[in-house]
Design a protein around this motif. Sequence first.
Motif, PDB file in Angstrom:
ATOM      1  N   GLY A 223       0.793  -1.219   0.000  1.00  0.00           N
ATOM      2  CA  GLY A 223       0.000   0.000   0.000  1.00  0.00           C
ATOM      3  C   GLY A 223       0.822   1.264   0.000  1.00  0.00           C
ATOM      4  N   ILE A 224       2.088   1.174  -0.394  1.00  0.00           N
ATOM      5  CA  ILE A 224       2.968   2.351  -0.492  1.00  0.00           C
ATOM      6  C   ILE A 224       3.098   2.720  -1.964  1.00  0.00           C
ATOM      7  CG2 ILE A 224       5.277   3.271  -0.068  1.00  0.00           C
ATOM      8  CD1 ILE A 224       5.517   1.214   2.226  1.00  0.00           C
ATOM      9  N   ARG A 225       2.693   3.922  -2.303  1.00  0.00           N
ATOM     10  CA  ARG A 225       2.755   4.375  -3.691  1.00  0.00           C
ATOM     11  C   ARG A 225       4.114   5.019  -3.981  1.00  0.00           C
ATOM     12  NH1 ARG A 225       0.069   8.378  -4.753  1.00  0.00           N
ATOM     13  NH2 ARG A 225      -0.458   9.061  -2.643  1.00  0.00           N
ATOM     14  N   VAL A 226       4.623   4.796  -5.180  1.00  0.00           N
ATOM     15  CA  VAL A 226       5.915   5.347  -5.592  1.00  0.00           C
ATOM     16  C   VAL A 226       5.748   6.026  -6.944  1.00  0.00           C
ATOM     17  CG1 VAL A 226       8.356   4.883  -6.003  1.00  0.00           C
ATOM     18  CG2 VAL A 226       7.063   3.419  -4.424  1.00  0.00           C
ATOM     19  N   ASN A 227       6.000   7.318  -6.999  1.00  0.00           N
ATOM     20  CA  ASN A 227       5.895   8.079  -8.242  1.00  0.00           C
ATOM     21  C   ASN A 227       7.088   9.025  -8.367  1.00  0.00           C
ATOM     22  OD1 ASN A 227       3.101   7.351  -9.371  1.00  0.00           O
ATOM     23  ND2 ASN A 227       2.604   7.858  -7.250  1.00  0.00           N
ATOM     24  N   ALA A 228       7.131   9.762  -9.456  1.00  0.00           N
ATOM     25  CA  ALA A 228       8.259  10.672  -9.682  1.00  0.00           C
ATOM     26  C   ALA A 228       7.794  11.947 -10.374  1.00  0.00           C
ATOM     27  CB  ALA A 228       9.338   9.982 -10.518  1.00  0.00           C
ATOM     28  N   VAL A 229       8.658  12.948 -10.320  1.00  0.00           N
ATOM     29  CA  VAL A 229       8.440  14.212 -11.017  1.00  0.00           C
ATOM     30  C   VAL A 229       9.670  14.471 -11.878  1.00  0.00           C
ATOM     31  CG1 VAL A 229       8.000  16.694 -10.784  1.00  0.00           C
ATOM     32  CG2 VAL A 229       7.059  15.080  -9.092  1.00  0.00           C
ATOM     33  N   ALA A 230       9.450  14.863 -13.146  1.00  0.00           N
ATOM     34  CA  ALA A 230      10.550  15.099 -14.084  1.00  0.00           C
ATOM     35  C   ALA A 230      10.546  16.559 -14.522  1.00  0.00           C
ATOM     36  CB  ALA A 230      10.420  14.182 -15.298  1.00  0.00           C
ATOM     37  N   PRO A 231      11.121  17.455 -13.724  1.00  0.00           N
ATOM     38  CA  PRO A 231      11.113  18.871 -14.085  1.00  0.00           C
ATOM     39  C   PRO A 231      11.920  19.152 -15.353  1.00  0.00           C
ATOM     40  CG  PRO A 231      11.664  18.551 -11.768  1.00  0.00           C
ATOM     41  CD  PRO A 231      11.764  17.214 -12.431  1.00  0.00           C
ATOM     42  N   GLY A 232      11.537  20.240 -16.019  1.00  0.00           N
ATOM     43  CA  GLY A 232      12.327  20.767 -17.126  1.00  0.00           C
ATOM     44  C   GLY A 232      13.320  21.777 -16.584  1.00  0.00           C
ATOM     45  N   PRO A 233      13.601  22.857 -17.322  1.00  0.00           N
ATOM     46  CA  PRO A 233      14.569  23.857 -16.869  1.00  0.00           C
ATOM     47  C   PRO A 233      13.979  24.732 -15.752  1.00  0.00           C
ATOM     48  CG  PRO A 233      13.593  24.549 -18.942  1.00  0.00           C
ATOM     49  CD  PRO A 233      13.069  23.165 -18.656  1.00  0.00           C
ATOM     50  N   ILE A 234      14.366  24.476 -14.518  1.00  0.00           N
ATOM     51  CA  ILE A 234      13.842  25.186 -13.357  1.00  0.00           C
ATOM     52  C   ILE A 234      14.953  26.021 -12.726  1.00  0.00           C
ATOM     53  CG2 ILE A 234      12.580  24.957 -11.182  1.00  0.00           C
ATOM     54  CD1 ILE A 234      11.083  23.858 -13.657  1.00  0.00           C
ATOM     55  N   TRP A 235      14.624  27.250 -12.338  1.00  0.00           N
ATOM     56  CA  TRP A 235      15.608  28.188 -11.792  1.00  0.00           C
ATOM     57  C   TRP A 235      15.929  27.801 -10.342  1.00  0.00           C
ATOM     58  CZ3 TRP A 235      19.397  30.873 -13.108  1.00  0.00           C
ATOM     59  CH2 TRP A 235      19.846  31.993 -12.409  1.00  0.00           C
ATOM     60  N   THR A 236      17.027  27.075 -10.170  1.00  0.00           N
ATOM     61  CA  THR A 236      17.440  26.586  -8.858  1.00  0.00           C
ATOM     62  C   THR A 236      18.948  26.776  -8.687  1.00  0.00           C
ATOM     63  OG1 THR A 236      17.985  24.335  -9.591  1.00  0.00           O
ATOM     64  CG2 THR A 236      15.669  24.772  -9.003  1.00  0.00           C
ATOM     65  N   PRO A 237      19.451  26.658  -7.450  1.00  0.00           N
ATOM     66  CA  PRO A 237      20.896  26.774  -7.234  1.00  0.00           C
ATOM     67  C   PRO A 237      21.714  25.750  -8.010  1.00  0.00           C
ATOM     68  CG  PRO A 237      19.739  27.028  -5.155  1.00  0.00           C
ATOM     69  CD  PRO A 237      18.708  26.604  -6.163  1.00  0.00           C
ATOM     70  N   LEU A 238      21.142  24.569  -8.259  1.00  0.00           N
ATOM     71  CA  LEU A 238      21.858  23.543  -9.020  1.00  0.00           C
ATOM     72  C   LEU A 238      22.259  24.063 -10.397  1.00  0.00           C
ATOM     73  CD1 LEU A 238      22.772  20.535  -9.184  1.00  0.00           C
ATOM     74  CD2 LEU A 238      20.520  20.036 -10.155  1.00  0.00           C
ATOM     75  N   ILE A 239      21.386  24.856 -11.000  1.00  0.00           N
ATOM     76  CA  ILE A 239      21.667  25.400 -12.339  1.00  0.00           C
ATOM     77  C   ILE A 239      22.824  26.388 -12.295  1.00  0.00           C
ATOM     78  CG2 ILE A 239      20.693  26.760 -14.228  1.00  0.00           C
ATOM     79  CD1 ILE A 239      19.613  23.845 -13.919  1.00  0.00           C
ATOM     80  N   VAL A 240      22.777  27.296 -11.333  1.00  0.00           N
ATOM     81  CA  VAL A 240      23.823  28.329 -11.224  1.00  0.00           C
ATOM     82  C   VAL A 240      25.177  27.690 -10.920  1.00  0.00           C
ATOM     83  CG1 VAL A 240      24.519  30.426 -10.009  1.00  0.00           C
ATOM     84  CG2 VAL A 240      22.108  29.998 -10.462  1.00  0.00           C
ATOM     85  N   ALA A 241      25.170  26.605 -10.153  1.00  0.00           N
ATOM     86  CA  ALA A 241      26.422  25.940  -9.793  1.00  0.00           C
ATOM     87  C   ALA A 241      26.938  25.023 -10.898  1.00  0.00           C
ATOM     88  CB  ALA A 241      26.230  25.146  -8.506  1.00  0.00           C
ATOM     89  N   SER A 242      26.136  24.800 -11.934  1.00  0.00           N
ATOM     90  CA  SER A 242      26.500  23.830 -12.975  1.00  0.00           C
ATOM     91  C   SER A 242      26.961  24.476 -14.279  1.00  0.00           C
ATOM     92  CB  SER A 242      25.315  22.909 -13.274  1.00  0.00           C
ATOM     93  OG  SER A 242      24.884  22.229 -12.123  1.00  0.00           O
ATOM     94  N   PHE A 243      26.331  25.594 -14.638  1.00  0.00           N
ATOM     95  CA  PHE A 243      26.567  26.176 -15.960  1.00  0.00           C
ATOM     96  C   PHE A 243      27.359  27.477 -15.873  1.00  0.00           C
ATOM     97  CE2 PHE A 243      22.790  23.538 -16.482  1.00  0.00           C
ATOM     98  CZ  PHE A 243      23.088  22.855 -17.650  1.00  0.00           C
ATOM     99  N   PRO A 244      28.162  27.780 -16.895  1.00  0.00           N
ATOM    100  CA  PRO A 244      28.879  29.059 -16.919  1.00  0.00           C
ATOM    101  C   PRO A 244      27.906  30.222 -17.003  1.00  0.00           C
ATOM    102  CG  PRO A 244      29.106  27.894 -19.019  1.00  0.00           C
ATOM    103  CD  PRO A 244      28.457  26.943 -18.075  1.00  0.00           C
ATOM    104  N   SER A 245      28.303  31.352 -16.462  1.00  0.00           N
ATOM    105  CA  SER A 245      27.417  32.508 -16.350  1.00  0.00           C
ATOM    106  C   SER A 245      26.830  32.938 -17.687  1.00  0.00           C
ATOM    107  CB  SER A 245      28.176  33.680 -15.713  1.00  0.00           C
ATOM    108  OG  SER A 245      27.338  34.790 -15.553  1.00  0.00           O
ATOM    109  N   GLU A 246      27.609  32.868 -18.755  1.00  0.00           N
ATOM    110  CA  GLU A 246      27.129  33.347 -20.059  1.00  0.00           C
ATOM    111  C   GLU A 246      25.984  32.485 -20.600  1.00  0.00           C
ATOM    112  OE1 GLU A 246      30.917  30.875 -20.858  1.00  0.00           O
ATOM    113  OE2 GLU A 246      30.227  32.392 -19.411  1.00  0.00           O
ATOM    114  N   LYS A 247      25.839  31.259 -20.107  1.00  0.00           N
ATOM    115  CA  LYS A 247      24.763  30.385 -20.552  1.00  0.00           C
ATOM    116  C   LYS A 247      23.452  30.639 -19.806  1.00  0.00           C
ATOM    117  CE  LYS A 247      27.158  27.633 -23.397  1.00  0.00           C
ATOM    118  NZ  LYS A 247      26.830  27.481 -24.837  1.00  0.00           N
ATOM    119  N   LEU A 248      23.546  31.288 -18.653  1.00  0.00           N
ATOM    120  CA  LEU A 248      22.384  31.411 -17.788  1.00  0.00           C
ATOM    121  C   LEU A 248      21.369  32.441 -18.280  1.00  0.00           C
ATOM    122  CD1 LEU A 248      24.101  31.182 -14.289  1.00  0.00           C
ATOM    123  CD2 LEU A 248      22.859  29.386 -15.520  1.00  0.00           C
ATOM    124  N   GLU A 249      21.824  33.460 -18.999  1.00  0.00           N
ATOM    125  CA  GLU A 249      20.909  34.517 -19.431  1.00  0.00           C
ATOM    126  C   GLU A 249      19.872  34.014 -20.427  1.00  0.00           C
ATOM    127  OE1 GLU A 249      22.672  38.421 -20.202  1.00  0.00           O
ATOM    128  OE2 GLU A 249      24.500  37.728 -19.221  1.00  0.00           O
TER     129      GLU A 249
END
Length: 306
Positions: free
Chosen positions: A233-259
């Motif tokens: 009786g335990i349900r297991v699902n997932a969420v697959a986000p697209g491009p979301i503005w989060t700290p992970l993005i800023v820490a991953s990509f060079p600044s010129e790509k973020l704009e």
Amino acid sequence: MCSKGETPQTINEATKIPKQPTQTQPGVSHEMQPTPLVHHLPSGDDHLEEYRAAGKLENKIALITGGDSGIGRSVACLFALEGASGIAITYLPREEKDAFETKERIEKQSKTEVFLICKDVGYEENAIEIVKQVVHKWGRIDILVNNASEQHLADSIENLSADQLERTFRTNIFGMFYLAKHAVPHMKKGSAIINTTSVTAYKGFANLLDYSSTKGAIVSFTRSLSQHLVERGIRVNAVAPGPIWTPLIVASFPSEKLETFGQKVPMKRPGQPSEVAPSYVFLASCDSSYMTGQVLHPNGGTVVNS
């Protein structure tokens, strides 16, 4: 234009991304410009509509990995608004300021108690300790949100080091196995597990080979674990986000790509954590009682074969 640490007031402000200060993994919210939207939903171009809670998670106990910032922070805030009585949040040492800001935000807006745990989920001994602490405090786990993640660019497969490959898999998928393994014995019928995967699991990403591979593994893990736990009786699902503005993005990509980040999706803008978190509320609540093994796709309009 918002300055660093200032919350945007319109969706236009929220999606205009200026040059960012360089961040290292893991990224942090308080250095971002603009600050990601946490618990408001954009409505039109000039105002924000408050999230309307309905007590969907009353008295629930939730464990959210990577809940200090980004999508995890927004999920924690909405769970609190929906009446969760206790929320445990895991974070890493550099994320301490974000974690305490999240705790303060939640406890100001609700009666939810927030429990912060500074642990790396990629190691089984840490997963054991995380679950042990949550169960000692509240006696059970009703909702497990496996959200902690990291990604690193690699310009070619030849330059993808063994250390990076292991590190990405350790955080992104090993941690999910470890936490599910040790949390499930403390979860009862009606409990829910929600895993964060990504649109890259379906479309791929040339310079995120290891990250995309882990996200594909998460889809398969979600489907298989759902079948494994359905009789309990335990349900297991997932969420697959697209491009979301989060700290992970800023820490991953060079600044010129973020704009231009997020401008290639049909909606032509990045999403906000506040636009993703309601998917987790849905999957955690009885509204999704007839769903298990499924993936939701808040991704700005990208059509994928799920």
